[in-house]
Design a protein around this motif. Structure first.
Motif, PDB file in Angstrom:
ATOM      1  N   GLY A   1      21.923  73.248  47.427  1.00  0.00           N
ATOM      2  CA  GLY A   1      22.536  72.828  46.423  1.00  0.00           C
ATOM      3  C   GLY A   1      21.996  71.359  45.833  1.00  0.00           C
ATOM      4  N   VAL A   2      21.875  71.318  44.518  1.00  0.00           N
ATOM      5  CA  VAL A   2      21.064  70.109  43.765  1.00  0.00           C
ATOM      6  C   VAL A   2      22.050  69.461  43.145  1.00  0.00           C
ATOM      7  CG1 VAL A   2      19.293  69.424  42.410  1.00  0.00           C
ATOM      8  CG2 VAL A   2      18.727  71.462  44.075  1.00  0.00           C
ATOM      9  N   THR A   3      22.083  68.072  43.363  1.00  0.00           N
ATOM     10  CA  THR A   3      22.989  67.270  42.381  1.00  0.00           C
ATOM     11  C   THR A   3      22.363  66.181  42.063  1.00  0.00           C
ATOM     12  OG1 THR A   3      25.358  66.512  42.241  1.00  0.00           O
ATOM     13  CG2 THR A   3      24.201  65.888  44.361  1.00  0.00           C
ATOM     14  N   GLY A   4      22.865  65.100  41.270  1.00  0.00           N
ATOM     15  CA  GLY A   4      22.093  63.794  40.899  1.00  0.00           C
ATOM     16  C   GLY A   4      22.649  63.578  39.583  1.00  0.00           C
ATOM     17  N   THR A   5      22.395  62.511  38.771  1.00  0.00           N
ATOM     18  CA  THR A   5      22.597  62.142  37.537  1.00  0.00           C
ATOM     19  C   THR A   5      21.742  62.760  36.645  1.00  0.00           C
ATOM     20  OG1 THR A   5      23.565  60.217  38.274  1.00  0.00           O
ATOM     21  CG2 THR A   5      23.377  60.097  35.862  1.00  0.00           C
ATOM     22  N   HIS A   6      20.377  62.611  37.092  1.00  0.00           N
ATOM     23  CA  HIS A   6      19.407  63.190  36.110  1.00  0.00           C
ATOM     24  C   HIS A   6      18.681  64.141  36.919  1.00  0.00           C
ATOM     25  CE1 HIS A   6      20.577  59.637  34.184  1.00  0.00           C
ATOM     26  NE2 HIS A   6      20.221  58.944  35.209  1.00  0.00           N
ATOM     27  N   GLY A   7      17.870  65.171  36.172  1.00  0.00           N
ATOM     28  CA  GLY A   7      17.059  66.092  36.655  1.00  0.00           C
ATOM     29  C   GLY A   7      17.606  67.034  37.577  1.00  0.00           C
ATOM     30  N   LYS A   8      18.876  67.299  37.797  1.00  0.00           N
ATOM     31  CA  LYS A   8      19.127  68.337  38.507  1.00  0.00           C
ATOM     32  C   LYS A   8      19.101  69.752  38.296  1.00  0.00           C
ATOM     33  CE  LYS A   8      23.945  67.743  37.225  1.00  0.00           C
ATOM     34  NZ  LYS A   8      23.765  66.467  36.484  1.00  0.00           N
ATOM     35  N   THR A   9      19.083  70.174  37.149  1.00  0.00           N
ATOM     36  CA  THR A   9      18.977  71.452  36.293  1.00  0.00           C
ATOM     37  C   THR A   9      17.443  71.740  36.444  1.00  0.00           C
ATOM     38  OG1 THR A   9      20.677  71.006  34.705  1.00  0.00           O
ATOM     39  CG2 THR A   9      19.205  72.937  34.597  1.00  0.00           C
ATOM     40  N   THR A  10      16.528  70.806  36.160  1.00  0.00           N
ATOM     41  CA  THR A  10      14.920  71.156  36.193  1.00  0.00           C
ATOM     42  C   THR A  10      14.585  71.255  37.699  1.00  0.00           C
ATOM     43  OG1 THR A  10      14.557  69.880  34.198  1.00  0.00           O
ATOM     44  CG2 THR A  10      12.866  70.147  35.752  1.00  0.00           C
ATOM     45  N   THR A  11      15.020  70.600  38.568  1.00  0.00           N
ATOM     46  CA  THR A  11      15.033  70.544  40.316  1.00  0.00           C
ATOM     47  C   THR A  11      15.331  71.583  40.786  1.00  0.00           C
ATOM     48  OG1 THR A  11      14.933  68.089  40.154  1.00  0.00           O
ATOM     49  CG2 THR A  11      15.164  69.590  42.392  1.00  0.00           C
ATOM     50  N   THR A  12      16.494  72.268  40.295  1.00  0.00           N
ATOM     51  CA  THR A  12      17.102  73.475  40.814  1.00  0.00           C
ATOM     52  C   THR A  12      16.301  74.850  40.060  1.00  0.00           C
ATOM     53  OG1 THR A  12      19.582  72.578  40.479  1.00  0.00           O
ATOM     54  CG2 THR A  12      19.150  74.955  40.505  1.00  0.00           C
TER      55      THR A  12
ATOM     56  N   ASN B   1      19.031  61.350  42.221  1.00  0.00           N
ATOM     57  CA  ASN B   1      19.497  60.053  41.897  1.00  0.00           C
ATOM     58  C   ASN B   1      20.847  59.969  41.608  1.00  0.00           C
ATOM     59  OD1 ASN B   1      19.773  61.210  39.040  1.00  0.00           O
ATOM     60  ND2 ASN B   1      17.653  61.302  39.136  1.00  0.00           N
ATOM     61  N   LEU B   2      21.386  58.648  41.377  1.00  0.00           N
ATOM     62  CA  LEU B   2      22.811  58.414  41.172  1.00  0.00           C
ATOM     63  C   LEU B   2      23.022  57.160  40.372  1.00  0.00           C
ATOM     64  CD1 LEU B   2      25.680  59.909  41.715  1.00  0.00           C
ATOM     65  CD2 LEU B   2      25.739  57.848  43.285  1.00  0.00           C
ATOM     66  N   GLU B   3      23.550  57.457  39.229  1.00  0.00           N
ATOM     67  CA  GLU B   3      23.829  56.237  38.378  1.00  0.00           C
ATOM     68  C   GLU B   3      25.496  56.425  37.938  1.00  0.00           C
ATOM     69  OE1 GLU B   3      21.546  54.895  35.317  1.00  0.00           O
ATOM     70  OE2 GLU B   3      19.938  55.947  35.716  1.00  0.00           O
ATOM     71  N   ALA B   4      26.063  55.256  37.184  1.00  0.00           N
ATOM     72  CA  ALA B   4      27.215  55.246  36.973  1.00  0.00           C
ATOM     73  C   ALA B   4      27.606  55.928  35.638  1.00  0.00           C
ATOM     74  CB  ALA B   4      27.686  53.818  36.582  1.00  0.00           C
ATOM     75  N   ASP B   5      27.158  57.265  35.673  1.00  0.00           N
ATOM     76  CA  ASP B   5      27.543  58.379  34.563  1.00  0.00           C
ATOM     77  C   ASP B   5      28.679  58.961  35.126  1.00  0.00           C
ATOM     78  OD1 ASP B   5      27.483  59.489  32.166  1.00  0.00           O
ATOM     79  OD2 ASP B   5      25.923  60.909  32.741  1.00  0.00           O
ATOM     80  N   HIS B   6      29.512  59.661  34.052  1.00  0.00           N
ATOM     81  CA  HIS B   6      30.757  60.338  34.451  1.00  0.00           C
ATOM     82  C   HIS B   6      31.773  59.498  35.240  1.00  0.00           C
ATOM     83  CE1 HIS B   6      29.402  63.998  32.644  1.00  0.00           C
ATOM     84  NE2 HIS B   6      28.203  63.674  33.276  1.00  0.00           N
ATOM     85  N   VAL B   7      31.765  58.102  35.093  1.00  0.00           N
ATOM     86  CA  VAL B   7      32.632  57.236  35.589  1.00  0.00           C
ATOM     87  C   VAL B   7      33.740  56.653  34.462  1.00  0.00           C
ATOM     88  CG1 VAL B   7      32.961  54.885  37.033  1.00  0.00           C
ATOM     89  CG2 VAL B   7      31.198  56.509  37.606  1.00  0.00           C
ATOM     90  N   ALA B   8      34.966  56.699  34.634  1.00  0.00           N
ATOM     91  CA  ALA B   8      35.778  56.419  33.536  1.00  0.00           C
ATOM     92  C   ALA B   8      35.829  54.750  33.353  1.00  0.00           C
ATOM     93  CB  ALA B   8      37.293  56.895  33.917  1.00  0.00           C
ATOM     94  N   PRO B   9      35.891  54.320  32.276  1.00  0.00           N
ATOM     95  CA  PRO B   9      36.046  53.112  31.956  1.00  0.00           C
ATOM     96  C   PRO B   9      37.568  52.571  32.522  1.00  0.00           C
ATOM     97  CG  PRO B   9      35.211  53.949  29.998  1.00  0.00           C
ATOM     98  CD  PRO B   9      35.603  54.907  30.928  1.00  0.00           C
ATOM     99  N   PRO B  10      37.750  51.277  32.908  1.00  0.00           N
ATOM    100  CA  PRO B  10      39.161  50.733  33.431  1.00  0.00           C
ATOM    101  C   PRO B  10      40.277  51.079  32.521  1.00  0.00           C
ATOM    102  CG  PRO B  10      37.394  48.982  33.567  1.00  0.00           C
ATOM    103  CD  PRO B  10      36.753  50.207  32.779  1.00  0.00           C
ATOM    104  N   GLY B  11      41.285  51.942  32.741  1.00  0.00           N
ATOM    105  CA  GLY B  11      42.134  52.170  32.174  1.00  0.00           C
ATOM    106  C   GLY B  11      42.241  53.660  31.546  1.00  0.00           C
ATOM    107  N   HIS B  12      41.017  54.368  32.011  1.00  0.00           N
ATOM    108  CA  HIS B  12      41.018  55.831  31.482  1.00  0.00           C
ATOM    109  C   HIS B  12      40.887  56.682  32.993  1.00  0.00           C
ATOM    110  CE1 HIS B  12      40.046  54.732  27.306  1.00  0.00           C
ATOM    111  NE2 HIS B  12      39.673  53.868  27.755  1.00  0.00           N
ATOM    112  N   ARG B  13      41.504  57.696  32.624  1.00  0.00           N
ATOM    113  CA  ARG B  13      41.301  58.784  33.728  1.00  0.00           C
ATOM    114  C   ARG B  13      41.238  60.048  33.169  1.00  0.00           C
ATOM    115  NH1 ARG B  13      40.792  56.692  38.879  1.00  0.00           N
ATOM    116  NH2 ARG B  13      41.484  59.019  39.882  1.00  0.00           N
ATOM    117  N   ALA B  14      40.437  60.947  33.745  1.00  0.00           N
ATOM    118  CA  ALA B  14      40.270  62.308  33.190  1.00  0.00           C
ATOM    119  C   ALA B  14      39.641  63.222  34.422  1.00  0.00           C
ATOM    120  CB  ALA B  14      39.267  62.310  32.131  1.00  0.00           C
ATOM    121  N   PRO B  15      40.035  64.584  34.397  1.00  0.00           N
ATOM    122  CA  PRO B  15      39.611  65.451  35.464  1.00  0.00           C
ATOM    123  C   PRO B  15      38.030  65.411  35.753  1.00  0.00           C
ATOM    124  CG  PRO B  15      41.331  66.456  34.063  1.00  0.00           C
ATOM    125  CD  PRO B  15      40.613  65.223  33.240  1.00  0.00           C
ATOM    126  N   ASN B  16      37.282  65.434  34.580  1.00  0.00           N
ATOM    127  CA  ASN B  16      35.918  65.339  34.709  1.00  0.00           C
ATOM    128  C   ASN B  16      35.144  64.096  34.667  1.00  0.00           C
ATOM    129  OD1 ASN B  16      36.714  65.173  31.933  1.00  0.00           O
ATOM    130  ND2 ASN B  16      34.770  66.079  31.262  1.00  0.00           N
TER     131      ASN B  16
END
Length: 446
Positions: free
Chosen positions: A102-113, A172-187
């Motif tokens: 399995g390949v994960t990460g903020t960037h490059g996971k599709t190309t790496t896979t 890699n890993l960055e703060a993408d798909h992190v909800a701002p304070p006060g927001h919640r969402a399944p994704n």
């Protein structure tokens, strides 16, 4: 699981799951707010929109991440006794049926896979593949095989921490798909700490963990695990790299021993890193170095990753999925090797991401000579700031920094790019929304 209904079946990940289920003899139906070519290509019954009446004789409902648990179709499925699975729960079940990567990460996971899939094909291993993009080698976004199971594992889904694979790659890993304070969402993850904990959970379930040696955060999160590293300071590295306008070449060195010259058909220093991640995962699986080099050389690139669409009035048109500042910067740096005037049609993706990172987008886009900013592609999100206001903020700040920039709607942007295109230009469409249509229309419409 004999009859499955898939919500959001047009999506790249959901259509890939459908394709794999069909290959395993499962009857599939689906629905989507906007069924398109992916759904049509499956050759199964697909309904437009979402409605509980879609459910007939199915025994399982598969739901994409953003769909809430109180959605009428989900509620109806539970009332009728259907099994309800999130897409990541289904992926985890499918990967558990064989030797898996399995390949994960903020960037490059599709190309790496995709690179890893190319290597496994070159090695004759008949891989089972699920990809978050289109790859001509498969073809499409999935391949059913009897060999190792390889999947792109989307870190935006908090449930990815429960996925178990033998070899786990984190690019890699960055703060993408992190909800701002006060927001919640399944994704979205509730915080960066929750995202980090989810990645640690994913890595802990693997027998081999592959991470970049130069990434302090991933080194921290993989501490104490059976870790193997790539890049500067790692066991697998690229030496004597030469970057070109349409690819690169470098010496692949493993633990001080040269394995041979690697050649890539995709440009950019970031793709050398992706290649190292894929190569080390393959070596950990026991693939011969010759097959690794052959697979990297064969990899043609994934759709919408620096994809050359064609020309208009002597200008080259390239389409790219980049939708995070780090990705935008890497794409523009790669584009700089083409030696053309760099002009960008940029469509920000998602309100929460754009509101949090608009200054970073400005910094990345400032590498271009001209930027046409389109209204934010909201992907169904709602917020206090309108899509036009956010995009106008980006365009205004770019102008303040001396970059030629303007805010235009899609049709206006298309007309402007067509009229302004000139020999020596590179028009680059950027974003994860429907901006890709502009690239193809710019080239193919008169």
């Amino acid at each position: 699981m004999k009859r499955v209904h898939i919500m959001g079946i047009e999506g790249v990940g959901m259509s890939a799951l459908a394709r794999l289920l069909l290959a395993e003899g499962v009857a599939v139906t689906g629905c989507d707010l906007a069924p398109g070519k992916r759904a049509t290509a499956l050759g199964v019954p697909v309904h437009a929109g979402h409605d509980p009446e879609h459910l007939k004789e199915e025994d399982t409902l598969v739901v994409p991440t953003p769909i809430p648990q109180d959605h009428p179709e989900v509620v109806a499925a539970r009332e009728r006794g259907l099994r309800v699975l999130r897409r990541m729960e289904l992926l985890a079940q499918l990967l558990a049926q064989g030797l898996s990567l399995g390949v994960t990460g903020t960037h490059g996971k599709t190309t790496t896979t995709g690179m890893l899939a190319s290597i496994l094909l070159a090695a004759g291993l008949d891989p089972w593949v699920l990809l978050g993009g289109e790859l001509s080698l498969l073809p499409g976004n999935a391949r059913h095989g009897l060999g190792p199971r390889l999947a792109e594992v989307d870190e935006s889904d908090p449930l990815f921490r429960e996925v178990r694979v033998e070899i786990a790659v984190a690019t890699n890993l960055e703060a993408d798909h992190v909800a701002p304070p006060g927001h919640r969402a399944p994704n979205y993850h509730g915080s960066l700490e929750e995202l980090k904990a989810a990645l640690r959970g994913f890595l802990e379930g693997a027998k081999v963990v592959v991470v970049p040696a130069s990434d302090p955060l991933l080194l921290e999160l993989s501490q104490g695990l059976p870790r193997r590293t790539f890049g500067p300071g790692g066991e697998l590295s690229a030496e004597e790299a030469e970057l070109g306008p349409s690819g690169s070449r470098f010496l692949l060195v493993h633990r001080g021993r040269a394995l041979g010259e690697a050649r890539l058909q995709v440009p950019g220093r970031h793709n050398i890193q992706n290649a190292l991640a894929a190569a080390l995962a393959a070596l950990a699986l026991g693939v011969a170095p010759e097959a690794v080099l052959e697979g990297l050389a064969r990899f043609p690139g994934v759709g919408r990753r620096f994809q050359r669409v064609g020309e208009v009035r002597g200008a080259l048109v390239v389409d790219d999925y980049a939708h995070h500042p780090t990705e935008v910067r890497a794409t523009l740096e790669a584009a700089g090797h083409l030696g053309r005037r760099l002009r960008v049609l940029f469509q920000p993706h998602r309100l929460l991401r754009t509101e949090s990172l608009w200054r970073e987008f400005v910094g990345a886009l400032s590498l271009a000579e001209e930027v046409v900013v389109l209204p934010v592609y909201t992907a169904g999100e709602k917020g206090g700031v309108s899509p036009e206001e956010l995009s106008a903020r980006i365009a205004e700040e770019l102008r303040r920094q001396g970059v030629e920039a303007r805010l235009l709607g899609k049709e206006e942007a298309l007309a402007y790019a067509r009229a302004a295109a000139a020999p020596g230009d590179l028009w680059l469409t950027l974003g994860a929304g429907d901006v890709t249509e502009l690239a193809w229309r710019l080239v193919h419409e008169g």
